[in-house]
Design an enzyme around this catalytic site. Structure first.
Site, PDB file in Angstrom:
ATOM      1  N   PHE A  60      40.058  29.756  37.694  1.00  0.00           N
ATOM      2  CA  PHE A  60      38.650  30.026  37.401  1.00  0.00           C
ATOM      3  C   PHE A  60      38.000  28.847  36.676  1.00  0.00           C
ATOM      4  CE2 PHE A  60      35.239  32.095  34.898  1.00  0.00           C
ATOM      5  CZ  PHE A  60      34.564  32.729  35.930  1.00  0.00           C
ATOM      6  N   THR A  89      45.139  44.611  41.631  1.00  0.00           N
ATOM      7  CA  THR A  89      43.729  44.886  41.322  1.00  0.00           C
ATOM      8  C   THR A  89      42.838  43.882  42.054  1.00  0.00           C
ATOM      9  OG1 THR A  89      43.587  43.323  39.490  1.00  0.00           O
ATOM     10  CG2 THR A  89      44.488  45.521  38.995  1.00  0.00           C
ATOM     11  N   HIS A  91      41.137  41.634  40.902  1.00  0.00           N
ATOM     12  CA  HIS A  91      40.987  40.393  40.126  1.00  0.00           C
ATOM     13  C   HIS A  91      41.174  39.159  41.010  1.00  0.00           C
ATOM     14  CE1 HIS A  91      40.608  38.367  36.332  1.00  0.00           C
ATOM     15  NE2 HIS A  91      41.710  37.671  36.537  1.00  0.00           N
TER      16      HIS A  91
HETATM   17  N1  INI Z   1      44.388  32.245  37.411  1.00  0.00           N
HETATM   18  C1  INI Z   1      45.073  31.587  38.353  1.00  0.00           C
HETATM   19  O1  INI Z   1      45.004  30.357  38.423  1.00  0.00           O
HETATM   20  N2  INI Z   1      45.843  32.273  39.246  1.00  0.00           N
HETATM   21  C2  INI Z   1      45.951  33.628  39.223  1.00  0.00           C
HETATM   22  O2  INI Z   1      46.696  34.185  40.068  1.00  0.00           O
HETATM   23  C3  INI Z   1      45.234  34.350  38.234  1.00  0.00           C
HETATM   24  N3  INI Z   1      45.332  35.787  38.169  1.00  0.00           N
HETATM   25  O3  INI Z   1      46.000  36.387  39.007  1.00  0.00           O
HETATM   26  O4  INI Z   1      44.770  36.407  37.290  1.00  0.00           O
HETATM   27  C4  INI Z   1      44.441  33.610  37.320  1.00  0.00           C
HETATM   28  N4  INI Z   1      43.731  34.235  36.348  1.00  0.00           N
HETATM   29  C5  INI Z   1      43.205  33.537  35.201  1.00  0.00           C
HETATM   30  C6  INI Z   1      41.824  32.949  35.437  1.00  0.00           C
HETATM   31  O5  INI Z   1      41.886  31.867  36.332  1.00  0.00           O
HETATM   32  C7  INI Z   1      41.210  32.446  34.135  1.00  0.00           C
HETATM   33  O6  INI Z   1      41.992  31.403  33.608  1.00  0.00           O
HETATM   34  C8  INI Z   1      41.054  33.533  33.068  1.00  0.00           C
HETATM   35  O7  INI Z   1      40.396  34.665  33.589  1.00  0.00           O
HETATM   36  C9  INI Z   1      40.254  32.996  31.842  1.00  0.00           C
HETATM   37  O8  INI Z   1      38.939  32.591  32.234  1.00  0.00           O
END
Ligand code: INI
Length: 159
Positions: A60, A89, A91
């Protein structure tokens, strides 16, 4: 074709720096993607001093980081690396969508090519397969894309 100007990019080191942004989430895979990307650049003659590696918490955070780097004017191309593994989920869809759409927007707004080396997979095994096991190394592929697009956009600007 005769009389028609055709352009494409070559896999050459060119000029400018190459920025690699890699997420630490699932870093067992991310580190392999990073190794493939650096190898791809180095094997095509990019000096180590022209490669910058930046780490972020998760996929993200890739777009905003790539955007700041693109706006700095220091990079011929940027490479985004990450691993998003589907869970139980929604997400996954939010993170993957924001990441891919954000990276695309950065490239369009900044006109700096952004190579997409973010895996979106169902399992860790699928991720490992795409990070140097059965299905090549998407980090390496992203690096080759970055080299080609940096050269192509440079040519288009001077055509
Ligand atoms: N971030 C990832 O790079 N890969 C994933 O699979 C993932 N999952 O599954 O949740 C993930 N989540 C974290 C996200 O990218 C952010 O770092 C977090 O939400 C803080 O902003």
């Amino acid at each position: 074709m005769k009389g028609i100007l055709e352009l494409d990019g070559a896999l050459v080191a060119g000029e400018g720096n190459f920025g690699i942004v890699v997420s630490r989430f699932n870093d067992i895979v991310g580190d392999r993607l990073l190794g493939g990307a650096v190898d791809g650049l180095r094997r095509h003659g990019v000096a180590a001093e022209r490669i910058r590696v930046v780490r972020v918490p998760g996929a993200f955070e890739l777009p905003v980081t790539v955007k700041v780097m693109a706006e700095s004017g220091q990079y011929g191309a940027l490479i985004a690396l990450g691993v998003i593994i589907r869970g139980a989920t929604p997400h996954f869809d939010f993170v993957a969508g924001a990441c891919v759409n954000g990276l695309n927007q950065v490239a369009l707004d900044s006109r700096v090519p952004v190579a997409l080396g973010v895996l979106t997979v169902d399992t860790l095994e699928q991720a490992m397969d795409r990070a140097g096991a059965k299905a090549g190394n998407k980090g390496m592929e992203a690096a080759l894309c970055a080299l080609e697009m940096a050269d192509l956009l440079r040519r288009l600007r001077h055509a």
